[in-house]
Design a protein around this motif. Structure first.
Motif, PDB file in Angstrom:
ATOM      1  N   ALA A 112       0.940  -1.244   0.111  1.00 16.99           N
ATOM      2  CA  ALA A 112       0.031  -0.027   0.078  1.00 16.99           C
ATOM      3  C   ALA A 112       0.841   1.190   0.156  1.00 16.99           C
ATOM      4  N   THR A 113       1.521   1.493  -1.112  1.00 15.10           N
ATOM      5  CA  THR A 113       2.365   2.499  -1.290  1.00 15.10           C
ATOM      6  C   THR A 113       1.286   3.976  -1.656  1.00 15.10           C
ATOM      7  N   SER A 114       1.654   5.231  -1.519  1.00 15.14           N
ATOM      8  CA  SER A 114       0.841   6.452  -1.469  1.00 15.14           C
ATOM      9  C   SER A 114       0.652   6.656  -2.961  1.00 15.14           C
ATOM     10  N   ALA A 115      -0.564   7.244  -3.108  1.00 10.29           N
ATOM     11  CA  ALA A 115      -0.855   7.572  -4.414  1.00 10.29           C
ATOM     12  C   ALA A 115      -0.061   8.300  -5.295  1.00 10.29           C
ATOM     13  N   GLU A 116       0.816   9.284  -4.544  1.00  7.76           N
ATOM     14  CA  GLU A 116       1.984  10.160  -5.090  1.00  7.76           C
ATOM     15  C   GLU A 116       2.787   9.105  -5.635  1.00  7.76           C
ATOM     16  N   LEU A 117       3.356   8.371  -4.944  1.00  5.60           N
ATOM     17  CA  LEU A 117       4.267   7.291  -5.480  1.00  5.60           C
ATOM     18  C   LEU A 117       3.747   6.510  -6.534  1.00  5.60           C
ATOM     19  N   GLY A 118       2.618   6.168  -6.454  1.00  8.41           N
ATOM     20  CA  GLY A 118       2.031   5.321  -7.747  1.00  8.41           C
ATOM     21  C   GLY A 118       2.076   6.226  -8.941  1.00  8.41           C
ATOM     22  N   SER A 119       1.629   7.705  -8.908  1.00  5.17           N
ATOM     23  CA  SER A 119       1.748   8.439 -10.003  1.00  5.17           C
ATOM     24  C   SER A 119       3.161   8.760 -10.335  1.00  5.17           C
ATOM     25  N   MET A 120       4.144   8.652  -9.566  1.00  6.26           N
ATOM     26  CA  MET A 120       5.692   8.798  -9.906  1.00  6.26           C
ATOM     27  C   MET A 120       5.934   7.620 -10.758  1.00  6.26           C
ATOM     28  N   TYR A 121       5.635   6.561 -10.131  1.00  7.41           N
ATOM     29  CA  TYR A 121       5.963   5.109 -10.851  1.00  7.41           C
ATOM     30  C   TYR A 121       5.356   5.258 -12.382  1.00  7.41           C
ATOM     31  N   GLY A 122       4.161   5.643 -12.291  1.00  5.23           N
ATOM     32  CA  GLY A 122       3.368   5.422 -13.744  1.00  5.23           C
ATOM     33  C   GLY A 122       4.101   6.676 -14.550  1.00  5.23           C
ATOM     34  N   ALA A 127       7.707   7.415 -19.279  1.00  8.96           N
ATOM     35  CA  ALA A 127       9.028   7.897 -19.929  1.00  8.96           C
ATOM     36  C   ALA A 127       9.774   7.006 -20.497  1.00  8.96           C
ATOM     37  N   ILE A 128       9.726   5.840 -20.029  1.00  8.72           N
ATOM     38  CA  ILE A 128      10.570   4.615 -20.579  1.00  8.72           C
ATOM     39  C   ILE A 128       9.714   4.201 -21.734  1.00  8.72           C
ATOM     40  N   ILE A 129       8.512   3.996 -21.938  1.00  5.61           N
ATOM     41  CA  ILE A 129       7.729   3.620 -22.992  1.00  5.61           C
ATOM     42  C   ILE A 129       7.850   4.662 -24.312  1.00  5.61           C
ATOM     43  N   LEU A 130       7.920   6.020 -23.748  1.00  8.94           N
ATOM     44  CA  LEU A 130       8.162   6.985 -24.720  1.00  8.94           C
ATOM     45  C   LEU A 130       9.745   7.111 -25.178  1.00  8.94           C
ATOM     46  N   GLY A 131      10.291   6.464 -24.617  1.00  5.75           N
ATOM     47  CA  GLY A 131      11.825   6.688 -25.124  1.00  5.75           C
ATOM     48  C   GLY A 131      12.318   7.949 -24.404  1.00  5.75           C
ATOM     49  N   GLU A 132      11.700   8.666 -23.531  1.00  8.04           N
ATOM     50  CA  GLU A 132      12.370   9.745 -22.925  1.00  8.04           C
ATOM     51  C   GLU A 132      13.402   9.677 -22.017  1.00  8.04           C
ATOM     52  N   LYS A 133      13.463   8.508 -21.250  1.00  8.09           N
ATOM     53  CA  LYS A 133      14.637   7.989 -20.424  1.00  8.09           C
ATOM     54  C   LYS A 133      14.746   6.564 -20.618  1.00  8.09           C
ATOM     55  N   SER A 134      15.874   6.065 -20.199  1.00  8.85           N
ATOM     56  CA  SER A 134      15.996   4.672 -20.268  1.00  8.85           C
ATOM     57  C   SER A 134      15.578   4.380 -18.786  1.00  8.85           C
ATOM     58  N   ALA A 135      15.262   2.834 -19.184  1.00  6.24           N
ATOM     59  CA  ALA A 135      14.513   1.901 -17.976  1.00  6.24           C
ATOM     60  C   ALA A 135      15.410   2.435 -16.336  1.00  6.24           C
ATOM     61  N   GLN A 136      16.701   2.327 -16.819  1.00  7.81           N
ATOM     62  CA  GLN A 136      17.574   2.392 -15.638  1.00  7.81           C
ATOM     63  C   GLN A 136      17.594   3.789 -14.941  1.00  7.81           C
ATOM     64  N   GLN A 137      17.595   4.800 -15.779  1.00  8.42           N
ATOM     65  CA  GLN A 137      17.551   6.260 -15.555  1.00  8.42           C
ATOM     66  C   GLN A 137      16.028   6.397 -14.773  1.00  8.42           C
ATOM     67  N   ALA A 138      15.006   6.054 -15.408  1.00 11.44           N
ATOM     68  CA  ALA A 138      13.574   6.457 -14.866  1.00 11.44           C
ATOM     69  C   ALA A 138      13.462   5.697 -13.439  1.00 11.44           C
ATOM     70  N   ASP A 140      15.935   4.477 -11.574  1.00 14.51           N
ATOM     71  CA  ASP A 140      16.884   5.073 -10.243  1.00 14.51           C
ATOM     72  C   ASP A 140      16.384   6.482  -9.824  1.00 14.51           C
ATOM     73  N   GLU A 141      15.784   6.840 -10.502  1.00 15.95           N
ATOM     74  CA  GLU A 141      15.261   8.585 -10.116  1.00 15.95           C
ATOM     75  C   GLU A 141      13.974   8.216  -9.121  1.00 15.95           C
ATOM     76  N   ILE A 142      13.277   7.135  -9.077  1.00  9.80           N
ATOM     77  CA  ILE A 142      12.123   7.220  -7.996  1.00  9.80           C
ATOM     78  C   ILE A 142      12.773   6.001  -7.008  1.00  9.80           C
ATOM     79  N   ALA A 143      13.665   5.377  -7.230  1.00  9.41           N
ATOM     80  CA  ALA A 143      13.945   4.248  -6.281  1.00  9.41           C
ATOM     81  C   ALA A 143      14.167   4.768  -4.931  1.00  9.41           C
ATOM     82  N   PRO A 144      14.808   5.782  -4.536  1.00  7.40           N
ATOM     83  CA  PRO A 144      15.108   6.443  -3.013  1.00  7.40           C
ATOM     84  C   PRO A 144      13.764   6.492  -2.423  1.00  7.40           C
ATOM     85  N   LEU A 145      12.903   7.199  -3.161  1.00  6.15           N
ATOM     86  CA  LEU A 145      11.484   7.381  -2.748  1.00  6.15           C
ATOM     87  C   LEU A 145      10.756   6.046  -2.356  1.00  6.15           C
TER      88      LEU A 145
END
Length: 155
Positions: A112-122, A127-138, A140-145
């Motif tokens: 049960a993570t927060s809705a905000e985190l769910g939005s960030m994950y989505g 960003a990955i699907i659209l090719g804006e970021k690599s999977a690793q980059q995208a 890694d950006e949300i991993a600490p949160l």
């Protein structure tokens, strides 16, 4: 051409619209074997004194995750079976691929993570699907949160 790792719920819509679709197993990666994950509603059997009730609960859970229930109740089971012996979902070549992946599934407990985190994950997935970021980059950006929320939930 696009690659989308997702649940199979959209397959019937694409098939019915005539959209050119090919379902393929995911790549094996460094493990050298398929690993998928999935989820289903939790079936829990509470440990009670009455052994007959415990056995009845186990029989119900087995039935609800079997191909028999799909034959008994029309359209009940629209997702692939939870057992590799349940091939009820495999009504087209694309759905057969999905049904065969169940054998490699690892079922993870819902968190049960927060809705905000769910939005960030989505947003990261988009960003990955659209090719804006690599999977690793995208990721890694949300991993600490994400890890911070998991740590807080497990205290």
């Amino acid at each position: 051409m696009a690659l989308l790792m997702s649940t199979p719920g959209f397959i019937p819509d694409l098939e019915n619209s005539g959209f050119p679709l090919a379902v393929l197993p995911p790549p094996t990666g460094d493990l050298g074997r398929l690993v998928t994950n999935g989820a289903f509603g939790l079936f829990a059997v509470v440990d009670v004194e009455d052994k007959a009730k415990v056995e009845a609960a186990h029989r119900l859970a087995r039935y609800l995750t079997s191909s028999e229930v799909a034959q008994d109740v029309e359209n009940w089971q629209l997702a692939p079976g939870l057992r590799r012996s349940n091939m009820f979902y495999a009504t087209t070549p694309n759905r057969e691929v999905v049904a065969r992946l169940v054998e490699y599934g690892i079922y993870e407990a819902p968190v049960a993570t927060s809705a905000e985190l769910g939005s960030m994950y989505g947003a990261a997935l988009q960003a990955i699907i659209l090719g804006e970021k690599s999977a690793q980059q995208a990721m890694d950006e949300i991993a600490p949160l994400y890890q911070a929320e998991l740590d807080a939930l497990n205290q």
